[in-house]
Enzyme design. Structure first.
Site, PDB file in Angstrom:
ATOM      1  N   TYR A 166       0.861  -7.738  -2.320  1.00 54.92           N
ATOM      2  CA  TYR A 166       1.534  -6.709  -3.136  1.00 54.92           C
ATOM      3  C   TYR A 166       2.972  -6.893  -3.118  1.00 54.92           C
ATOM      4  O   TYR A 166       3.737  -7.244  -1.876  1.00 54.92           O
ATOM      5  CB  TYR A 166       1.003  -5.346  -2.380  1.00 54.92           C
ATOM      6  CG  TYR A 166       1.389  -4.002  -3.391  1.00 54.92           C
ATOM      7  CD1 TYR A 166       0.845  -3.910  -4.269  1.00 54.92           C
ATOM      8  CD2 TYR A 166       2.340  -3.190  -2.793  1.00 54.92           C
ATOM      9  CE1 TYR A 166       1.230  -2.658  -5.159  1.00 54.92           C
ATOM     10  CE2 TYR A 166       2.642  -2.190  -3.657  1.00 54.92           C
ATOM     11  CZ  TYR A 166       2.185  -1.755  -4.738  1.00 54.92           C
ATOM     12  OH  TYR A 166       2.365  -0.822  -5.535  1.00 54.92           O
TER      13      TYR A 166
ATOM     14  N   SER B 279      -4.873  -9.740   0.956  1.00 60.47           N
ATOM     15  CA  SER B 279      -4.435  -8.499   0.361  1.00 60.47           C
ATOM     16  C   SER B 279      -4.463  -8.283  -1.006  1.00 60.47           C
ATOM     17  O   SER B 279      -5.667  -8.219  -1.536  1.00 60.47           O
ATOM     18  CB  SER B 279      -2.760  -8.343   1.106  1.00 60.47           C
ATOM     19  OG  SER B 279      -2.520  -6.772   1.027  1.00 60.47           O
ATOM     20  N   GLN B 280      -3.324  -7.770  -1.580  1.00 59.11           N
ATOM     21  CA  GLN B 280      -3.665  -7.542  -3.113  1.00 59.11           C
ATOM     22  C   GLN B 280      -4.245  -9.045  -3.737  1.00 59.11           C
ATOM     23  O   GLN B 280      -4.962  -8.891  -4.592  1.00 59.11           O
ATOM     24  CB  GLN B 280      -2.262  -7.379  -3.841  1.00 59.11           C
ATOM     25  CG  GLN B 280      -2.407  -7.363  -5.378  1.00 59.11           C
ATOM     26  CD  GLN B 280      -0.967  -7.330  -5.999  1.00 59.11           C
ATOM     27  OE1 GLN B 280      -0.735  -5.956  -6.397  1.00 59.11           O
ATOM     28  NE2 GLN B 280      -0.194  -8.336  -6.012  1.00 59.11           N
TER      29      GLN B 280
ATOM     30  N   ASP C 288      -6.790  -3.321  11.275  1.00 60.28           N
ATOM     31  CA  ASP C 288      -5.986  -3.485   9.971  1.00 60.28           C
ATOM     32  C   ASP C 288      -5.722  -1.942   9.529  1.00 60.28           C
ATOM     33  O   ASP C 288      -6.700  -1.453   9.039  1.00 60.28           O
ATOM     34  CB  ASP C 288      -6.610  -4.384   8.956  1.00 60.28           C
ATOM     35  CG  ASP C 288      -5.776  -4.612   7.646  1.00 60.28           C
ATOM     36  OD1 ASP C 288      -4.822  -3.849   7.569  1.00 60.28           O
ATOM     37  OD2 ASP C 288      -6.157  -5.523   6.798  1.00 60.28           O
TER      38      ASP C 288
ATOM     39  N   HIS D  73      -3.213  -6.575   9.542  1.00 59.23           N
ATOM     40  CA  HIS D  73      -3.210  -7.066   8.216  1.00 59.23           C
ATOM     41  C   HIS D  73      -3.107  -8.429   8.120  1.00 59.23           C
ATOM     42  O   HIS D  73      -3.247  -8.973   7.064  1.00 59.23           O
ATOM     43  CB  HIS D  73      -2.330  -6.145   7.367  1.00 59.23           C
ATOM     44  CG  HIS D  73      -2.610  -6.053   5.967  1.00 59.23           C
ATOM     45  ND1 HIS D  73      -3.825  -6.077   5.282  1.00 59.23           N
ATOM     46  CD2 HIS D  73      -1.721  -6.360   4.793  1.00 59.23           C
ATOM     47  CE1 HIS D  73      -4.098  -6.348   4.079  1.00 59.23           C
ATOM     48  NE2 HIS D  73      -2.637  -6.436   3.812  1.00 59.23           N
TER      49      HIS D  73
END
Length: 320
Positions: free
Chosen positions: A92, A184-185, A270, A300
């Site tokens: 992100y 992640s994203q 996370d 994360h």
């Protein structure tokens, strides 16, 4: 940071009911048909990154609505025959960055295509073009969130599919040996590509975002899920409409349509992408060839550099 989600034994069997709308398949078929009305127009312009052992190309292709999307393609300078390729998506607010940040896969003998992220790039060096559909809470999670047809991630996930098509268009890439990857994203985009693109050799979603949205927004208040919370807090009358839109872009649903071999990662501490949301996708993943690397005391970052070892081994297995 400490354990906050289900116990590990519960996570390993956690398989919530999927919220897949009746027109889910038709929506994505129509979306990709619309995207493919535009010529892919993939270009690969040689780029001098100051590297002698890796050949670099500045990539451009037509994504959603024919809009230009940028990327890098890295190839081993000394190669023979066509190569397996890793197509990578970013986290992100990240962009394609600088070439020297991404040398691992080309150094291991593979092609490596990095897709820039439309409208993002503020957290990294990138060339992402502007993208907007109207007023929204800061960030991208609520951009168009009341209508699946204009929601931001419809555009970005369409770009992710086109990035695979772009890799397949290069003469030095074997179109049957493509792995999609990202964290992640980027992990959420990896799941989208894995569920929407036929004939992939594998996928590697790391600590994937964009999964099991409702639970995520109920158990963590960290960004970016906090953007959805902020929207729902100020517009409670729209809550069900919000989550109906998000169901079309949920990694849990994409995973259920993904049949290629896959390697996940998860950090059990996370607070950005809660472990139960990752396991929800993993436990619904359609592939019979799947594994998840678990990092019990990690957040994360997941396994960070250590997990790269596992990913290289996976790529070697599925790409040769």
């Amino acid at each position: 940071m400490a354990l906050f989600d289900f116990a590990r034994a519960e996570l390993e069997t956690y398989q919530p009911t999927r919220d897949e709308q009746p027109d889910y398949d038709a929506f994505w078929a129509a979306t990709l048909a619309s995207v493919r009305e535009h010529d892919l127009g993939a270009t690969f312009t040689p780029y001098d990154a100051g590297l002698t052992e890796i050949e670099t190309f500045d990539v451009s292709f037509a994504g959603w609505n024919g809009e230009p999307v940028k990327g890098w393609l890295l190839l081993p300078a000394h190669r023979a025959g066509t190569l397996g390729c890793v197509v990578q998506y970013h986290g992100y607010n990240g962009g394609r960055g600088l070439v020297h940040q991404y040398l691992m896969y080309a150094a291991a003998g593979y092609a490596h295509l990095l897709m820039d992220t439309r409208g993002q790039g503020g957290g990294d060096t990138g060339d992402a073009h502007a993208d907007a559909s109207g007023p929204h809470v800061a960030g991208y999670m609520t951009d168009g969130i009341l209508d699946k047809d204009v929601y931001y991630y419809r555009r970005l996930m369409s770009d992710a599919v086109r990035a695979v098509e772009t890799a397949r268009a290069h003469p030095d890439v074997d179109p049957d040996r493509i792995v999609v990857a990202g964290g992640s994203q980027g992990g959420g985009l990896t799941l989208a590509a894995a569920g929407l693109v036929d004939g992939l050799a594998g996928s590697m979603p790391d600590v994937p975002f964009l999964c099991h949205y409702r639970r995520a927004t109920e158990i963590v208040d960290t960004a970016p899920y906090s953007e959805i919370q902020a929207y729902c807090r100020t517009r409670p009358e729209d809550i069900e409409r919000v989550f109906t839109t998000l169901s079309y872009f949920d990694g849990v649903n994409f995973a259920a349509h993904a049949g290629a071999p896959t390697l996940y990662s998860v950090g059990l501490m996370d607070m950005v992408c809660p472990p139960s949301t990752v396991y929800a996708a993993y436990n619904h993943h359609a592939s019979t060839d799947k594994a998840i690397e678990v990092y019990p005391y990690n957040g994360h970052e997941g396994g960070a550099a250590r997990h790269e070892v596992a990913k290289l081994a996976f790529v070697r297995r599925v790409l040769g």
